[in-house]
Design a protein around this motif. Structure first.
Motif, PDB file in Angstrom:
ATOM      1  N   UNK A 457       1.404  10.551  -9.588  1.00  0.00           N
ATOM      2  CA  UNK A 457       2.735  10.551 -10.190  1.00  0.00           C
ATOM      3  C   UNK A 457       3.398  11.904  -9.972  1.00  0.00           C
ATOM      4  N   UNK A 458       4.690  11.854  -9.673  1.00  0.00           N
ATOM      5  CA  UNK A 458       5.504  13.064  -9.595  1.00  0.00           C
ATOM      6  C   UNK A 458       6.703  12.871 -10.507  1.00  0.00           C
ATOM      7  N   UNK A 459       6.865  13.788 -11.464  1.00  0.00           N
ATOM      8  CA  UNK A 459       7.964  13.734 -12.417  1.00  0.00           C
ATOM      9  C   UNK A 459       8.912  14.903 -12.139  1.00  0.00           C
ATOM     10  N   UNK A 460       9.846  14.770 -11.195  1.00  0.00           N
ATOM     11  CA  UNK A 460      10.725  15.885 -10.855  1.00  0.00           C
ATOM     12  C   UNK A 460      11.662  16.295 -11.980  1.00  0.00           C
ATOM     13  N   UNK A 461      11.918  15.389 -12.922  1.00  0.00           N
ATOM     14  CA  UNK A 461      12.757  15.704 -14.079  1.00  0.00           C
ATOM     15  C   UNK A 461      12.316  14.816 -15.226  1.00  0.00           C
ATOM     16  N   UNK A 462      12.771  15.115 -16.454  1.00  0.00           N
ATOM     17  CA  UNK A 462      12.406  14.256 -17.587  1.00  0.00           C
ATOM     18  C   UNK A 462      12.901  12.826 -17.444  1.00  0.00           C
ATOM     19  N   UNK A 463      13.865  12.599 -16.553  1.00  0.00           N
ATOM     20  CA  UNK A 463      14.461  11.270 -16.425  1.00  0.00           C
ATOM     21  C   UNK A 463      13.911  10.460 -15.259  1.00  0.00           C
ATOM     22  N   UNK A 464      13.152  11.092 -14.374  1.00  0.00           N
ATOM     23  CA  UNK A 464      12.738  10.398 -13.152  1.00  0.00           C
ATOM     24  C   UNK A 464      11.240  10.523 -12.908  1.00  0.00           C
ATOM     25  N   UNK A 465      10.681   9.460 -12.323  1.00  0.00           N
ATOM     26  CA  UNK A 465       9.267   9.447 -11.933  1.00  0.00           C
ATOM     27  C   UNK A 465       9.116   8.681 -10.625  1.00  0.00           C
ATOM     28  N   UNK A 466       8.359   9.252  -9.711  1.00  0.00           N
ATOM     29  CA  UNK A 466       7.955   8.567  -8.491  1.00  0.00           C
ATOM     30  C   UNK A 466       6.440   8.395  -8.545  1.00  0.00           C
ATOM     31  N   UNK A 467       5.966   7.211  -8.186  1.00  0.00           N
ATOM     32  CA  UNK A 467       4.539   6.967  -8.253  1.00  0.00           C
ATOM     33  C   UNK A 467       4.029   6.178  -7.064  1.00  0.00           C
ATOM     34  N   UNK A 468       2.790   6.470  -6.660  1.00  0.00           N
ATOM     35  CA  UNK A 468       2.124   5.705  -5.602  1.00  0.00           C
ATOM     36  C   UNK A 468       0.727   5.352  -6.090  1.00  0.00           C
ATOM     37  N   UNK A 469       0.328   4.098  -5.847  1.00  0.00           N
ATOM     38  CA  UNK A 469      -0.978   3.645  -6.331  1.00  0.00           C
ATOM     39  C   UNK A 469      -1.648   2.735  -5.305  1.00  0.00           C
ATOM     40  N   UNK A 470      -2.935   2.986  -5.091  1.00  0.00           N
ATOM     41  CA  UNK A 470      -3.771   2.107  -4.272  1.00  0.00           C
ATOM     42  C   UNK A 470      -4.733   1.394  -5.214  1.00  0.00           C
ATOM     43  N   UNK A 471      -4.793   0.057  -5.105  1.00  0.00           N
ATOM     44  CA  UNK A 471      -5.593  -0.758  -6.022  1.00  0.00           C
ATOM     45  C   UNK A 471      -6.482  -1.709  -5.237  1.00  0.00           C
ATOM     46  N   UNK A 472      -7.721  -1.840  -5.691  1.00  0.00           N
ATOM     47  CA  UNK A 472      -8.641  -2.841  -5.142  1.00  0.00           C
ATOM     48  C   UNK A 472      -8.970  -3.847  -6.236  1.00  0.00           C
ATOM     49  N   UNK A 473      -8.874  -5.133  -5.899  1.00  0.00           N
ATOM     50  CA  UNK A 473      -9.200  -6.189  -6.865  1.00  0.00           C
ATOM     51  C   UNK A 473     -10.179  -7.182  -6.245  1.00  0.00           C
ATOM     52  N   UNK A 474     -11.031  -7.734  -7.102  1.00  0.00           N
ATOM     53  CA  UNK A 474     -11.950  -8.796  -6.679  1.00  0.00           C
ATOM     54  C   UNK A 474     -12.071  -9.827  -7.790  1.00  0.00           C
ATOM     55  N   UNK A 475     -11.942 -11.102  -7.410  1.00  0.00           N
ATOM     56  CA  UNK A 475     -12.032 -12.200  -8.371  1.00  0.00           C
ATOM     57  C   UNK A 475     -13.076 -13.201  -7.898  1.00  0.00           C
ATOM     58  N   UNK A 476     -13.972 -13.585  -8.805  1.00  0.00           N
ATOM     59  CA  UNK A 476     -14.978 -14.610  -8.514  1.00  0.00           C
ATOM     60  C   UNK A 476     -14.471 -15.949  -9.037  1.00  0.00           C
ATOM     61  N   UNK A 477     -14.237 -16.904  -8.139  1.00  0.00           N
ATOM     62  CA  UNK A 477     -13.666 -18.208  -8.509  1.00  0.00           C
ATOM     63  C   UNK A 477     -14.710 -19.311  -8.374  1.00  0.00           C
ATOM     64  N   UNK A 478     -14.680 -20.251  -9.315  1.00  0.00           N
ATOM     65  CA  UNK A 478     -15.618 -21.379  -9.289  1.00  0.00           C
ATOM     66  C   UNK A 478     -15.358 -22.240  -8.061  1.00  0.00           C
ATOM     67  N   UNK A 479     -16.401 -22.426  -7.233  1.00  0.00           N
ATOM     68  CA  UNK A 479     -16.259 -23.206  -5.999  1.00  0.00           C
ATOM     69  C   UNK A 479     -16.971 -24.550  -6.076  1.00  0.00           C
ATOM     70  N   UNK A 480     -17.768 -24.788  -7.087  1.00  0.00           N
ATOM     71  CA  UNK A 480     -18.514 -26.038  -7.207  1.00  0.00           C
ATOM     72  C   UNK A 480     -19.818 -25.816  -7.952  1.00  0.00           C
ATOM     73  N   UNK A 481     -20.780 -26.730  -7.736  1.00  0.00           N
ATOM     74  CA  UNK A 481     -22.057 -26.656  -8.443  1.00  0.00           C
ATOM     75  C   UNK A 481     -23.189 -26.898  -7.455  1.00  0.00           C
ATOM     76  N   UNK A 482     -24.327 -26.262  -7.699  1.00  0.00           N
ATOM     77  CA  UNK A 482     -25.478 -26.469  -6.836  1.00  0.00           C
ATOM     78  C   UNK A 482     -26.199 -27.755  -7.248  1.00  0.00           C
ATOM     79  N   UNK A 483     -27.253 -28.152  -6.511  1.00  0.00           N
ATOM     80  CA  UNK A 483     -27.958 -29.413  -6.823  1.00  0.00           C
ATOM     81  C   UNK A 483     -28.514 -29.466  -8.245  1.00  0.00           C
ATOM     82  N   UNK A 484     -28.728 -28.319  -8.870  1.00  0.00           N
ATOM     83  CA  UNK A 484     -29.241 -28.306 -10.241  1.00  0.00           C
ATOM     84  C   UNK A 484     -28.122 -28.278 -11.279  1.00  0.00           C
TER      85      UNK A 484
END
Length: 505
Positions: A457-484
């Motif tokens: 974050x860079x706050x050049x003045x009390x009224x302004x902010x510039x920000x850059x963010x790199x994010x990694x996400x991972x989601x485990x989704x239900x794909x089905x069921x095994x034989x058991x």
């Protein structure tokens, strides 16, 4: 209310009256006995009293504004659905210094105006005399580029399943994080200051839809003294209120380890204890069990049982957020909990031609522990841990509540942590990780959902902010069921890069 850059009309009148007194005084003893002189003296005294009273009100309003900025800041109360509003800052100080009204302790969001350099607001007219209204907000534009399809595209919470042969990258230019708020200051009743707050984003009512609209984050009235606060209306959860400092403060680990931070209609009471650098807050609330602004997918077939949710919290802080470059208290430690019930309807007859509607009742509950430590004047760490079941309405359990097939609540735990470093008072970075871990034995549709981020974050003045963010996400989704008959989950992950510019007013 006196505007600092204007000469009020009654001040001009006071100057005229003073000049009149000087001229009349020069006429000698007879003038001193003149009824007109006495009348001018009385008028002068009344006007002086008015000026002193208004100056006191202005000073008090400036304190309220600084507290509001620390609580709401550029990261204002996150919308009631999938957002947060400023961490610990929201619950540790009285509304003049902390309501959840948007942030109660002192962990402001990126660029929050917590220093003396804040700009003075001007007055806003009202229909009734005796009310002071502060109008504020932020114009915010974000550009988000992802390497995978995410939901929603502008403020992602989850990674969607891969589609073979289909490119997954997306780019979204968005202004829905722009916001508008009104802070209202009413009458003083004894030790209590009456007031209220309205706060809204440009999101539609359903944050996951990705549409523009008006999303009410807060709308409440309150009465606050140095020791007590009573409030009623749409407010932030008492349960698990801390929040990470992200450019993507809309999702901000919701569904990835950050329970709470939603907004519900509620009745709340808070008690403050201050002893030197130490502050202790006790909070309790009864909240709407099924708020209409939070729809984790189960609400359409769910009913209120007639019993509200109950939330409670106790938190201790030490240190002043103005002491260091990093605007956090020295220490924060809190414990909170929530419990409630809802009724789910279902058709117990497999024959679609014959409907036999029945229902079952689910009890939700959760506990959370939060903490923060400002290690040096520039470096600090904070985080939370929660455990509970059926906490979808509190943005936990990856937004899930019940297994509709087995008609039982989904249990989960999760946590998040953040490290912050201020390179200069106007340049700071934050690194964090969070994860929700629904119990796969309960059969959830989403297994682990995790997020990691690094921003600047860079706050050049009390009224302004510039920000850059790199994010990694991972989601485990239900794909089905095994034989058991055991559930099988498939992970999908991706990166997102967000560039944000914000102008506050």
């Amino acid at each position: 209310m006196i505007h600092p850059r204007r000469t009020p009309s009654h001040v001009q009148a006071l100057a005229g009256s003073l000049a009149g007194l000087i001229l009349l005084g020069a006429s000698g003893a007879l003038a001193a006995e003149d009824p007109q002189v006495q009348k001018l003296r009385e008028q002068l005294e009344r006007q002086q009293a008015i000026i002193e009273s208004q100056e006191a009100r202005l000073q008090q309003q400036e304190r309220l504004l600084r507290d509001l900025a620390a609580r709401i800041g550029p990261a204002a109360p996150a919308p009631a659905n999938l957002v947060p509003a400023a961490a610990v800052a929201r619950t540790e100080t009285p509304p003049a210094a902390g309501v959840d009204a948007v942030a109660q302790l002192a962990l402001p969001e990126p660029g929050a105006e917590t220093r003396e350099e804040q700009a003075r607001p001007g007055p806003v007219g009202t229909r009734f005399a005796g009310l002071d209204v502060i109008l504020g907000g932020a114009l915010r534009t974000t550009v988000t580029t992802t390497t995978a399809r995410m939901q929603p595209d502008a403020a992602p919470f989850f990674v969607l399943p891969k589609i073979p042969g289909v490119p997954e990258g997306t780019t979204k230019i968005d202004a829905r994080l722009s916001s508008l708020f009104f802070k209202i200051r009413g009458a003083q009743l004894g030790d209590f200051q009456l007031g209220g707050t309205i706060y809204a984003y440009l999101f539609d009512g359903d944050l996951l839809s990705g549409k523009y609209g008006v999303y009410p984050g807060m709308a409440y009235i309150d009465a606050t003294s140095d020791k007590w606060r009573f409030a009623a209306g749409l407010q932030q959860d008492v349960f698990s209120p801390m929040i990470p400092t992200m450019v993507d403060r809309m999702s901000a680990f919701a569904g990835s380890g950050n329970a709470g931070n939603s907004f519900k209609p509620q009745l709340r009471v808070e008690r403050f204890f201050v002893n030197g650098p130490d502050r202790l807050v006790l909070q309790g609330a009864v909240a709407d069990a099924l708020p209409s602004n939070i729809k984790p997918g189960f609400v359409d077939s769910t009913e209120n049982t007639g019993v509200p949710n109950f939330e409670g919290r106790i938190a201790w802080t030490r240190g002043n957020d103005q002491e260091a470059t990093l605007p956090w208290p020295k220490y924060v430690l809190g414990v909170s909990g929530a419990t409630g019930r809802f009724r789910t309807l279902y058709d117990r007859n497999p024959d679609p031609a014959i409907s036999e509607i029945s229902s079952y009742t689910t009890t939700l509950n959760g506990v959370a522990v939060e903490g923060a430590w400002r290690v040096t004047d520039r470096f600090g760490v904070q985080g939370e841990y929660y455990s509970g079941k059926a906490l979808g309405a509190y943005l936990a359990t990856a937004f899930q509540t019940v297994n509709s097939t087995e008609r039982k609540p989904i249990s989960s735990d999760g946590y998040w942590g953040e490290a912050a470093y201020y390179w200069t008072p106007k340049l700071h970075s934050h690194l964090g990780y969070g994860i929700d871990r629904p119990d796969r034995g309960d059969g959830p549709g989403i297994g682990d959902n995790e997020t990691a981020f690094l921003n600047l974050f860079w706050d050049p003045s009390p009224m302004t902010t510039l920000g850059f963010e790199a994010t990694w996400r991972q989601t485990a989704l239900l794909a089905g069921f095994d034989p058991l008959g055991r559930p099988v989950y498939v992970d999908n992950d991706g990166f997102a890069f967000m560039l944000s510019s914000e102008l506050r007013f």
